[in-house]
Design a protein around this motif. Structure first.
Motif, PDB file in Angstrom:
ATOM      1  N   PRO A  55       7.667  10.270  -6.949  1.00 22.97           N
ATOM      2  CA  PRO A  55       8.311   9.001  -7.270  1.00 22.97           C
ATOM      3  C   PRO A  55       8.480   8.100  -6.052  1.00 22.97           C
ATOM      4  CG  PRO A  55       9.515  10.851  -8.212  1.00 22.97           C
ATOM      5  CD  PRO A  55       8.523  11.417  -7.268  1.00 22.97           C
ATOM      6  N   ARG A  56       8.726   8.721  -4.917  1.00 26.73           N
ATOM      7  CA  ARG A  56       8.973   7.953  -3.688  1.00 26.73           C
ATOM      8  C   ARG A  56       8.211   8.589  -2.539  1.00 26.73           C
ATOM      9  NH1 ARG A  56      13.961   8.443  -1.721  1.00 26.73           N
ATOM     10  NH2 ARG A  56      14.512  10.303  -2.902  1.00 26.73           N
ATOM     11  N   CYS A  57       7.668   7.762  -1.661  1.00 25.95           N
ATOM     12  CA  CYS A  57       7.024   8.330  -0.483  1.00 25.95           C
ATOM     13  C   CYS A  57       7.108   7.383   0.702  1.00 25.95           C
ATOM     14  CB  CYS A  57       5.579   8.704  -0.780  1.00 25.95           C
ATOM     15  SG  CYS A  57       4.545   7.346  -1.338  1.00 25.95           S
ATOM     16  N   TRP A  58       7.057   7.997   1.873  1.00 27.82           N
ATOM     17  CA  TRP A  58       7.061   7.275   3.139  1.00 27.82           C
ATOM     18  C   TRP A  58       5.785   7.615   3.893  1.00 27.82           C
ATOM     19  CZ3 TRP A  58      10.755   3.869   4.913  1.00 27.82           C
ATOM     20  CH2 TRP A  58      11.978   3.837   4.209  1.00 27.82           C
ATOM     21  N   LEU A  59       5.166   6.624   4.483  1.00 27.45           N
ATOM     22  CA  LEU A  59       4.015   6.841   5.340  1.00 27.45           C
ATOM     23  C   LEU A  59       4.506   6.845   6.783  1.00 27.45           C
ATOM     24  CD1 LEU A  59       0.935   7.098   5.672  1.00 27.45           C
ATOM     25  CD2 LEU A  59       0.853   4.590   5.829  1.00 27.45           C
ATOM     26  N   ILE A  60       4.319   7.965   7.471  1.00 29.75           N
ATOM     27  CA  ILE A  60       4.802   8.119   8.845  1.00 29.75           C
ATOM     28  C   ILE A  60       3.664   7.805   9.803  1.00 29.75           C
ATOM     29  CG2 ILE A  60       6.045   9.616  10.425  1.00 29.75           C
ATOM     30  CD1 ILE A  60       7.395   9.172   7.659  1.00 29.75           C
ATOM     31  N   THR A  61       3.842   6.779  10.614  1.00 28.56           N
ATOM     32  CA  THR A  61       2.797   6.334  11.534  1.00 28.56           C
ATOM     33  C   THR A  61       3.375   6.125  12.931  1.00 28.56           C
ATOM     34  OG1 THR A  61       3.159   3.990  11.042  1.00 28.56           O
ATOM     35  CG2 THR A  61       1.578   5.176   9.646  1.00 28.56           C
ATOM     36  N   GLU A  69      -7.319  -2.199   6.733  1.00 28.58           N
ATOM     37  CA  GLU A  69      -8.156  -1.816   5.602  1.00 28.58           C
ATOM     38  C   GLU A  69      -8.013  -0.355   5.218  1.00 28.58           C
ATOM     39  OE1 GLU A  69     -10.390  -0.662   9.211  1.00 28.58           O
ATOM     40  OE2 GLU A  69      -9.161  -2.360   8.616  1.00 28.58           O
ATOM     41  N   ALA A  70      -7.468   0.471   6.103  1.00 32.64           N
ATOM     42  CA  ALA A  70      -7.265   1.885   5.773  1.00 32.64           C
ATOM     43  C   ALA A  70      -6.239   2.049   4.661  1.00 32.64           C
ATOM     44  CB  ALA A  70      -6.836   2.669   7.007  1.00 32.64           C
ATOM     45  N   LEU A  71      -5.443   0.998   4.427  1.00 31.42           N
ATOM     46  CA  LEU A  71      -4.390   1.045   3.412  1.00 31.42           C
ATOM     47  C   LEU A  71      -4.715   0.157   2.214  1.00 31.42           C
ATOM     48  CD1 LEU A  71      -1.108   0.990   5.532  1.00 31.42           C
ATOM     49  CD2 LEU A  71      -1.861   2.806   4.008  1.00 31.42           C
ATOM     50  N   ALA A  72      -5.980  -0.039   1.940  1.00 31.97           N
ATOM     51  CA  ALA A  72      -6.372  -0.919   0.836  1.00 31.97           C
ATOM     52  C   ALA A  72      -5.653  -0.524  -0.450  1.00 31.97           C
ATOM     53  CB  ALA A  72      -7.879  -0.851   0.633  1.00 31.97           C
ATOM     54  N   GLY A  73      -4.908  -1.470  -1.008  1.00 34.26           N
ATOM     55  CA  GLY A  73      -4.170  -1.209  -2.236  1.00 34.26           C
ATOM     56  C   GLY A  73      -2.793  -0.616  -2.024  1.00 34.26           C
ATOM     57  N   TYR A  74      -2.453  -0.263  -0.791  1.00 30.86           N
ATOM     58  CA  TYR A  74      -1.156   0.370  -0.515  1.00 30.86           C
ATOM     59  C   TYR A  74      -0.404  -0.378   0.590  1.00 30.86           C
ATOM     60  CZ  TYR A  74      -2.906   4.262  -3.288  1.00 30.86           C
ATOM     61  OH  TYR A  74      -3.386   5.024  -4.311  1.00 30.86           O
ATOM     62  N   GLU A  75      -0.679  -1.664   0.717  1.00 33.17           N
ATOM     63  CA  GLU A  75      -0.095  -2.434   1.811  1.00 33.17           C
ATOM     64  C   GLU A  75       1.430  -2.494   1.755  1.00 33.17           C
ATOM     65  OE1 GLU A  75      -2.541  -3.404  -0.122  1.00 33.17           O
ATOM     66  OE2 GLU A  75      -4.289  -3.902   1.118  1.00 33.17           O
ATOM     67  N   ASP A  76       2.016  -2.399   0.546  1.00 42.44           N
ATOM     68  CA  ASP A  76       3.467  -2.504   0.424  1.00 42.44           C
ATOM     69  C   ASP A  76       4.152  -1.142   0.425  1.00 42.44           C
ATOM     70  OD1 ASP A  76       2.534  -1.673  -2.032  1.00 42.44           O
ATOM     71  OD2 ASP A  76       3.874  -2.947  -3.205  1.00 42.44           O
ATOM     72  N   LEU A  77       3.432  -0.114   0.818  1.00 42.43           N
ATOM     73  CA  LEU A  77       3.990   1.234   0.896  1.00 42.43           C
ATOM     74  C   LEU A  77       5.112   1.284   1.934  1.00 42.43           C
ATOM     75  CD1 LEU A  77       3.509   4.239  -0.004  1.00 42.43           C
ATOM     76  CD2 LEU A  77       2.051   4.445   2.006  1.00 42.43           C
ATOM     77  N   HIS A  78       6.146   2.058   1.655  1.00 40.54           N
ATOM     78  CA  HIS A  78       7.222   2.218   2.626  1.00 40.54           C
ATOM     79  C   HIS A  78       6.674   2.871   3.893  1.00 40.54           C
ATOM     80  CE1 HIS A  78      10.302   0.961  -0.122  1.00 40.54           C
ATOM     81  NE2 HIS A  78      10.021   1.902  -0.996  1.00 40.54           N
ATOM     82  N   ARG A  79       6.949   2.251   5.033  1.00 37.24           N
ATOM     83  CA  ARG A  79       6.450   2.756   6.307  1.00 37.24           C
ATOM     84  C   ARG A  79       7.616   3.224   7.166  1.00 37.24           C
ATOM     85  NH1 ARG A  79       1.604  -0.045   7.546  1.00 37.24           N
ATOM     86  NH2 ARG A  79       1.554   1.044   9.543  1.00 37.24           N
ATOM     87  N   MET A  80       7.373   4.239   7.957  1.00 39.70           N
ATOM     88  CA  MET A  80       8.374   4.754   8.880  1.00 39.70           C
ATOM     89  C   MET A  80       7.688   5.012  10.218  1.00 39.70           C
ATOM     90  SD  MET A  80      10.787   8.184   8.549  1.00 39.70           S
ATOM     91  CE  MET A  80      11.300   7.796   6.874  1.00 39.70           C
ATOM     92  N   ALA A  81       8.100   4.316  11.259  1.00 42.67           N
ATOM     93  CA  ALA A  81       7.514   4.506  12.583  1.00 42.67           C
ATOM     94  C   ALA A  81       8.142   5.715  13.257  1.00 42.67           C
ATOM     95  CB  ALA A  81       7.727   3.260  13.432  1.00 42.67           C
ATOM     96  N   ALA A  82       7.301   6.520  13.901  1.00 37.18           N
ATOM     97  CA  ALA A  82       7.755   7.734  14.583  1.00 37.18           C
ATOM     98  C   ALA A  82       7.626   7.532  16.092  1.00 37.18           C
ATOM     99  CB  ALA A  82       6.938   8.936  14.132  1.00 37.18           C
ATOM    100  N   PRO A  83       8.713   7.193  16.790  1.00 33.18           N
ATOM    101  CA  PRO A  83       8.631   6.923  18.224  1.00 33.18           C
ATOM    102  C   PRO A  83       8.214   8.130  19.053  1.00 33.18           C
ATOM    103  CG  PRO A  83      10.912   6.926  17.469  1.00 33.18           C
ATOM    104  CD  PRO A  83      10.057   6.938  16.249  1.00 33.18           C
ATOM    105  N   HIS A  84       8.390   9.347  18.525  1.00 37.60           N
ATOM    106  CA  HIS A  84       8.003  10.548  19.260  1.00 37.60           C
ATOM    107  C   HIS A  84       6.672  11.118  18.788  1.00 37.60           C
ATOM    108  CE1 HIS A  84      12.421  10.353  19.883  1.00 37.60           C
ATOM    109  NE2 HIS A  84      12.106  10.788  21.083  1.00 37.60           N
TER     110      HIS A  84
END
Length: 204
Positions: A55-61, A69-84
């Motif tokens: 139901p819910r997912c986060w993309l960790i980058t 373009e790697a996210l074609a169709g998923y541009e509004d996906l929840h993103r989470m930046a990983a500083p480490h």
């Protein structure tokens, strides 16, 4: 396209963490952008599987990522930046679970999905979800070999939030062996990841 549940069976509230913060050293270029035989990127393929089940997912980058373009169709996906992220998968996991805890996420478990496993079956994820529990570590097993995704019950999140680097959550799993539930599945995709361009060849 955000991650939406499309299955017929309701499952416990589980948040998916799609781990895509690696640097692809062995691949030689950004493997998240690599194209599979059907023309989709590696990352897009993994997200298509995840979106069928969770139901819910986060993309960790990484903080500096611009996946385009790697996210074609998923541009509004929840993103989470990983500083480490530069400290390995363990660093990214620690960042992700610290964020989940700080947000007081209500999920009973978090499914850690590796972004470079395009042949994982959605049915496998659904099977694991049925065994999720706040005190369990649920992982798939095929032909006696364990793989991913791994579901960590929320009772394990504080230990995962302590991670600062390394290969992943192996130490947390070993320290909580009594919580591990290995579920047998008919899916070699649970341990078939992409490390080199040769690995992109479709399974026989």
């Amino acid at each position: 396209m955000s991650c939406e549940f499309r299955g017929k069976e309701q499952t416990p509230d589980i948040v998916a963490l799609v781990m895509a913060a690696g640097v692809s050293r062995r691949f030689g270029s950004d493997k998240r952008r690599a194209r599979l035989d059907d023309g989709r990127t590696l990352l897009e393929t993994t997200l298509a599987t995840v979106s069928q089940v969770y139901p819910r997912c986060w993309l960790i980058t990484r903080p500096e990522d611009d996946l385009g373009e790697a996210l074609a169709g998923y541009e509004d996906l929840h993103r989470m930046a990983a500083p480490h992220a530069g400290h390995g998968l363990g660093g990214s996991l620690g960042d992700a679970f610290r964020e989940l805890i700080s947000q007081q996420d209500s999920a009973i478990a978090a499914a850690v999905v590796l972004a470079d496993m395009p042949w994982l079956n959605a049915t496998t994820c659904a099977s694991l979800n049925r065994h999720a529990d706040s005190g369990r570590i649920v992982m798939p097993r095929h032909q006696g070999k364990r793989g991913h995704p791994v579901l960590f019950g929320r009772d394990l999140w504080p230990a995962l939030a302590e991670l600062k680097g390394g290969e992943g959550a192996r130490d947390v799993v070993q320290a909580n062996r009594q919580a591990v539930h290995a579920i047998d599945v008919d899916d070699a995709g649970i341990w078939r990841d992409i490390d080199s361009p040769r690995d992109l060849e479709a399974p026989v």
